[in-house]
Design an enzyme around this catalytic site. Structure first.
Site, mmCIF file in Angstrom:
data_model
loop_
_atom_site.group_PDB
_atom_site.id
_atom_site.type_symbol
_atom_site.label_atom_id
_atom_site.label_comp_id
_atom_site.label_asym_id
_atom_site.label_seq_id
_atom_site.Cartn_x
_atom_site.Cartn_y
_atom_site.Cartn_z
ATOM 1 N N THR A 57 0.834 -1.408 0.085
ATOM 2 C CA THR A 57 0.072 0.236 0.032
ATOM 3 C C THR A 57 0.744 1.384 -0.007
ATOM 4 O OG1 THR A 57 -0.067 0.161 2.370
ATOM 5 C CG2 THR A 57 -2.002 -1.044 1.284
ATOM 6 N N ASP B 92 0.011 -4.892 3.480
ATOM 7 C CA ASP B 92 1.329 -4.666 3.808
ATOM 8 C C ASP B 92 1.426 -3.155 3.865
ATOM 9 O OD1 ASP B 92 4.383 -5.022 4.312
ATOM 10 O OD2 ASP B 92 4.496 -4.022 2.465
ATOM 11 N N TYR C 111 5.193 4.790 4.612
ATOM 12 C CA TYR C 111 4.371 4.754 3.463
ATOM 13 C C TYR C 111 3.521 6.068 3.377
ATOM 14 C CZ TYR C 111 5.987 0.037 2.350
ATOM 15 O OH TYR C 111 6.588 -1.149 2.221
#
Length: 270
Positions: free
Chosen positions: A26, A65, A70
């Site tokens: 992601t 994930d 991120y």
């Protein structure tokens, strides 16, 4: 009929977790700066991500994930996964932070605890299934000198994480990570197989293996007409230690095609 991964889930080492052979990465839902993708992309809106998550479930994917590094990924996933926690195995990370377009690293026990507590809040959950150390490449010194594994084993005892390991860059780090942890995330693809000894060790010791960069670009090494996605999955799933390969796509067509390809390969191997 679309091929799916239903009925093909596999154990993640000895953790007791059952995971789909492909996991949804992601990074692209939370960050578009400092990412190494050949083509630019636009971070999708909530409706698109919700549809992607629903499609993933329909295709038999139960592994997701994410990571603090991120960008807004964890923060967005929390509300989007409301009411579905029991349907997902969540992998997140600790050690790498991303702010103002730049990464920095902190592997101290204090930051580790702070980071995990923050991830629990962002993801709106009481526990994270698998928590990986997001290595900067100095795998061995991180594991030996920072005290991070001790902090993670305490968090595991407290029930805040179900298992822990390393997303590393070296064979030595991967082996060390598995000796005292539950799982390693390794790079393993058509171009790069030097971390294979970590897979071999995992197989012998019932440890979990997650694959990153499974579909590395650079398929020039293939014969003309050979399907690079299928060839990648044939390599990856030929190794019995592999629990799941993380695919970071926000494109529903790519996701569906990747799942069909992986399902066909796994059925052929079995």
């Amino acid at each position: 009929m679309t091929q799916t991964l239903h009925g093909l889930h596999r154990p993640l080492g000895a953790t007791g977790l059952m995971v789909s052979p492909l996991g949804l990465g992601t990074v692209k839902i939370g960050r578009d700066q400092g990412v190494k993708y050949p083509n630019g992309f636009t971070i999708p809106d909530d409706a698109s991500v919700r549809n992607l998550l629903a499609l993933s479930q329909d295709l038999g994917i139960n592994l997701i994930d994410t990571a603090p590094a991120y960008g807004t990924s964890e923060t967005r996933l929390g509300p989007l996964l409301r009411g579905q926690r029991q349907d997902w195995v969540i992998v997140s990370k600790v050690g790498e932070e991303f702010e103002n377009g730049l990464s920095y690293f902190d592997f101290s026990p204090a930051h580790t605890r702070l980071s995990v507590e923050r991830s629990l809040q962002r993801l709106e959950t009481d526990y994270i299934d698998m928590l990986l150390v997001h290595s900067d490449g100095n795998d061995v010194s991180i594991l030996r000198d920072s005290g991070i594994y001790l902090a993670l084993s305490e968090l595991k005892r407290e029930g805040k994480i179900r298992g822990f390991g390393l997303s590393g860059k070296t064979v030595e780090g991967g082996l060390l990570a598995l000796a005292d942890g539950d799982c390693a995330m390794v790079t393993y693809n058509l171009n790069q197989q030097d971390e294979r000894p970590v897979l071999d060790y995992a197989q012998q010791h019932s440890k979990g293996i997650l694959i990153k960069k499974a579909l590395a670009s650079g398929h020039a090494c293939l014969a003309p007409g050979e399907d690079p996605v299928r060839a990648s999955f044939e390599l990856i799933f030929a190794h019995p230690a592999v629990s799941s390969a993380i695919i970071g796509t926000i494109n529903p067509q790519h996701l569906t095609a990747n799942v069909a390809s992986a399902a066909a390969v796994i059925r052929d191997i079995n």
